[in-house]
Write a protein that holds these residues in place. Structure first.
Motif, PDB file in Angstrom:
ATOM      1  N   VAL A 192       0.859  -1.176   0.000  1.00  0.00           N
ATOM      2  CA  VAL A 192       0.000   0.000   0.000  1.00  0.00           C
ATOM      3  C   VAL A 192       0.900   1.233   0.000  1.00  0.00           C
ATOM      4  N   TYR A 193       0.549   2.205  -0.836  1.00  0.00           N
ATOM      5  CA  TYR A 193       1.358   3.417  -0.996  1.00  0.00           C
ATOM      6  C   TYR A 193       0.525   4.617  -0.567  1.00  0.00           C
ATOM      7  N   PHE A 194       1.088   5.429   0.316  1.00  0.00           N
ATOM      8  CA  PHE A 194       0.361   6.587   0.834  1.00  0.00           C
ATOM      9  C   PHE A 194       0.865   7.908   0.281  1.00  0.00           C
ATOM     10  N   ASN A 195       1.957   7.880  -0.482  1.00  0.00           N
ATOM     11  CA  ASN A 195       2.413   9.096  -1.159  1.00  0.00           C
ATOM     12  C   ASN A 195       3.147   8.704  -2.435  1.00  0.00           C
ATOM     13  N   SER A 196       3.366   9.670  -3.292  1.00  0.00           N
ATOM     14  CA  SER A 196       3.926   9.376  -4.618  1.00  0.00           C
ATOM     15  C   SER A 196       5.360   8.864  -4.560  1.00  0.00           C
ATOM     16  N   GLN A 197       6.096   9.181  -3.485  1.00  0.00           N
ATOM     17  CA  GLN A 197       7.477   8.699  -3.380  1.00  0.00           C
ATOM     18  C   GLN A 197       7.546   7.194  -3.138  1.00  0.00           C
ATOM     19  N   GLN A 198       6.455   6.607  -2.662  1.00  0.00           N
ATOM     20  CA  GLN A 198       6.435   5.172  -2.371  1.00  0.00           C
ATOM     21  C   GLN A 198       6.059   4.327  -3.586  1.00  0.00           C
ATOM     22  N   ILE A 199       5.488   4.939  -4.589  1.00  0.00           N
ATOM     23  CA  ILE A 199       5.006   4.205  -5.764  1.00  0.00           C
ATOM     24  C   ILE A 199       6.185   3.585  -6.514  1.00  0.00           C
ATOM     25  N   PRO A 200       6.050   2.347  -6.999  1.00  0.00           N
ATOM     26  CA  PRO A 200       7.129   1.714  -7.765  1.00  0.00           C
ATOM     27  C   PRO A 200       7.501   2.548  -8.994  1.00  0.00           C
ATOM     28  N   LYS A 201       8.754   2.414  -9.418  1.00  0.00           N
ATOM     29  CA  LYS A 201       9.284   3.217 -10.529  1.00  0.00           C
ATOM     30  C   LYS A 201       8.412   3.191 -11.774  1.00  0.00           C
ATOM     31  N   GLU A 202       7.970   1.984 -12.158  1.00  0.00           N
ATOM     32  CA  GLU A 202       7.206   1.867 -13.401  1.00  0.00           C
ATOM     33  C   GLU A 202       5.862   2.595 -13.338  1.00  0.00           C
ATOM     34  N   ALA A 203       5.283   2.723 -12.154  1.00  0.00           N
ATOM     35  CA  ALA A 203       4.022   3.453 -11.999  1.00  0.00           C
ATOM     36  C   ALA A 203       4.272   4.942 -11.758  1.00  0.00           C
ATOM     37  N   TRP A 204       5.406   5.275 -11.149  1.00  0.00           N
ATOM     38  CA  TRP A 204       5.717   6.662 -10.826  1.00  0.00           C
ATOM     39  C   TRP A 204       5.803   7.516 -12.080  1.00  0.00           C
ATOM     40  N   ALA A 205       6.392   6.979 -13.139  1.00  0.00           N
ATOM     41  CA  ALA A 205       6.508   7.733 -14.393  1.00  0.00           C
ATOM     42  C   ALA A 205       5.118   8.075 -14.938  1.00  0.00           C
ATOM     43  N   TYR A 206       4.209   7.113 -14.917  1.00  0.00           N
ATOM     44  CA  TYR A 206       2.840   7.375 -15.377  1.00  0.00           C
ATOM     45  C   TYR A 206       2.136   8.377 -14.459  1.00  0.00           C
ATOM     46  N   TYR A 207       2.430   8.302 -13.167  1.00  0.00           N
ATOM     47  CA  TYR A 207       1.841   9.242 -12.217  1.00  0.00           C
ATOM     48  C   TYR A 207       2.282  10.673 -12.533  1.00  0.00           C
ATOM     49  N   GLN A 208       3.554  10.846 -12.862  1.00  0.00           N
ATOM     50  CA  GLN A 208       4.057  12.176 -13.215  1.00  0.00           C
ATOM     51  C   GLN A 208       3.364  12.711 -14.467  1.00  0.00           C
ATOM     52  N   LEU A 209       3.171  11.845 -15.449  1.00  0.00           N
ATOM     53  CA  LEU A 209       2.458  12.265 -16.663  1.00  0.00           C
ATOM     54  C   LEU A 209       1.012  12.624 -16.338  1.00  0.00           C
ATOM     55  N   PHE A 210       0.382  11.844 -15.461  1.00  0.00           N
ATOM     56  CA  PHE A 210      -0.990  12.107 -15.048  1.00  0.00           C
ATOM     57  C   PHE A 210      -1.103  13.473 -14.364  1.00  0.00           C
ATOM     58  N   LYS A 211      -0.164  13.771 -13.470  1.00  0.00           N
ATOM     59  CA  LYS A 211      -0.180  15.054 -12.764  1.00  0.00           C
ATOM     60  C   LYS A 211      -0.037  16.227 -13.731  1.00  0.00           C
ATOM     61  N   GLN A 212       0.715  16.020 -14.799  1.00  0.00           N
ATOM     62  CA  GLN A 212       0.925  17.089 -15.790  1.00  0.00           C
ATOM     63  C   GLN A 212      -0.173  17.107 -16.853  1.00  0.00           C
ATOM     64  N   GLU A 213      -1.157  16.224 -16.683  1.00  0.00           N
ATOM     65  CA  GLU A 213      -2.297  16.117 -17.592  1.00  0.00           C
ATOM     66  C   GLU A 213      -1.876  15.825 -19.035  1.00  0.00           C
ATOM     67  N   VAL A 214      -0.862  14.972 -19.164  1.00  0.00           N
ATOM     68  CA  VAL A 214      -0.408  14.528 -20.478  1.00  0.00           C
ATOM     69  C   VAL A 214      -1.346  13.435 -20.967  1.00  0.00           C
ATOM     70  N   ILE A 215      -1.790  13.554 -22.178  1.00  0.00           N
ATOM     71  CA  ILE A 215      -2.740  12.603 -22.755  1.00  0.00           C
ATOM     72  C   ILE A 215      -2.021  11.300 -23.105  1.00  0.00           C
ATOM     73  N   SER A 216      -2.691  10.194 -22.840  1.00  0.00           N
ATOM     74  CA  SER A 216      -2.170   8.880 -23.188  1.00  0.00           C
ATOM     75  C   SER A 216      -3.044   8.291 -24.288  1.00  0.00           C
TER      76      SER A 216
END
Length: 140
Positions: A103-127
């Motif tokens: 279980v992850y309670f902040n973005s620093q805990q998210i695994p690397k492969e998901a963290w990159a997608y999270y950063q794109l999501f925060k920047q509202e980059v379209i997938s």
């Protein structure tokens, strides 16, 4: 809050229901009572809203999900398209490489492969969904 949990073998529908059960259970355990569930399975939405009956083989799990929802003060469920759900998809893939729930309670805990997608999501980059096109060879 985000999570990755190994669910074992089963169908995609079983995985969707079990993931929802896990997420809502964890949320209730840590004291959250206002829950917003975002899923990429339209069928799961229909089962939760009772507009469609689930198949017999997952009816018990869907009933458990309804029981958990009744324990919330406020519950909302929303369908999101797969293209907007890249973080969850990455966590799902990560769950195949772990043996216990994480279980992850902040973005620093998210695994690397998901963290990159999270950063794109925060920047509202379209997938976009990519579709491979098969090249048809002409007969000789």
């Amino acid at each position: 809050m985000a999570f990755a949990t190994p669910l074992g073998e089963g169908t995609n529908n079983q995985a969707e229901v079990e993931a929802a059960i896990f997420g809502i259970t964890r949320s209730l355990e840590i004291g959250y009572r206002n829950i917003f569930l975002e899923v990429d399975s339209q069928l799961l939405i229909e089962w939760i809203t009772k507009s469609t009956q689930p198949p017999w083989n997952i009816k018990t799990q869907v009933n458990k999900l309804h029981m958990l929802i009744r324990q919330t003060q406020q519950f909302k469920c929303k369908h999101t398209y797969r293209e907007a759900n890249c973080v969850a998809d990455a966590l799902s893939k990560h769950s195949h490489r772990i043996s216990t729930p994480q279980v992850y309670f902040n973005s620093q805990q998210i695994p690397k492969e998901a963290w990159a997608y999270y950063q794109l999501f925060k920047q509202e980059v379209i997938s976009f969904r990519r579709k491979k096109i098969k090249k048809i060879k002409e007969p000789p």
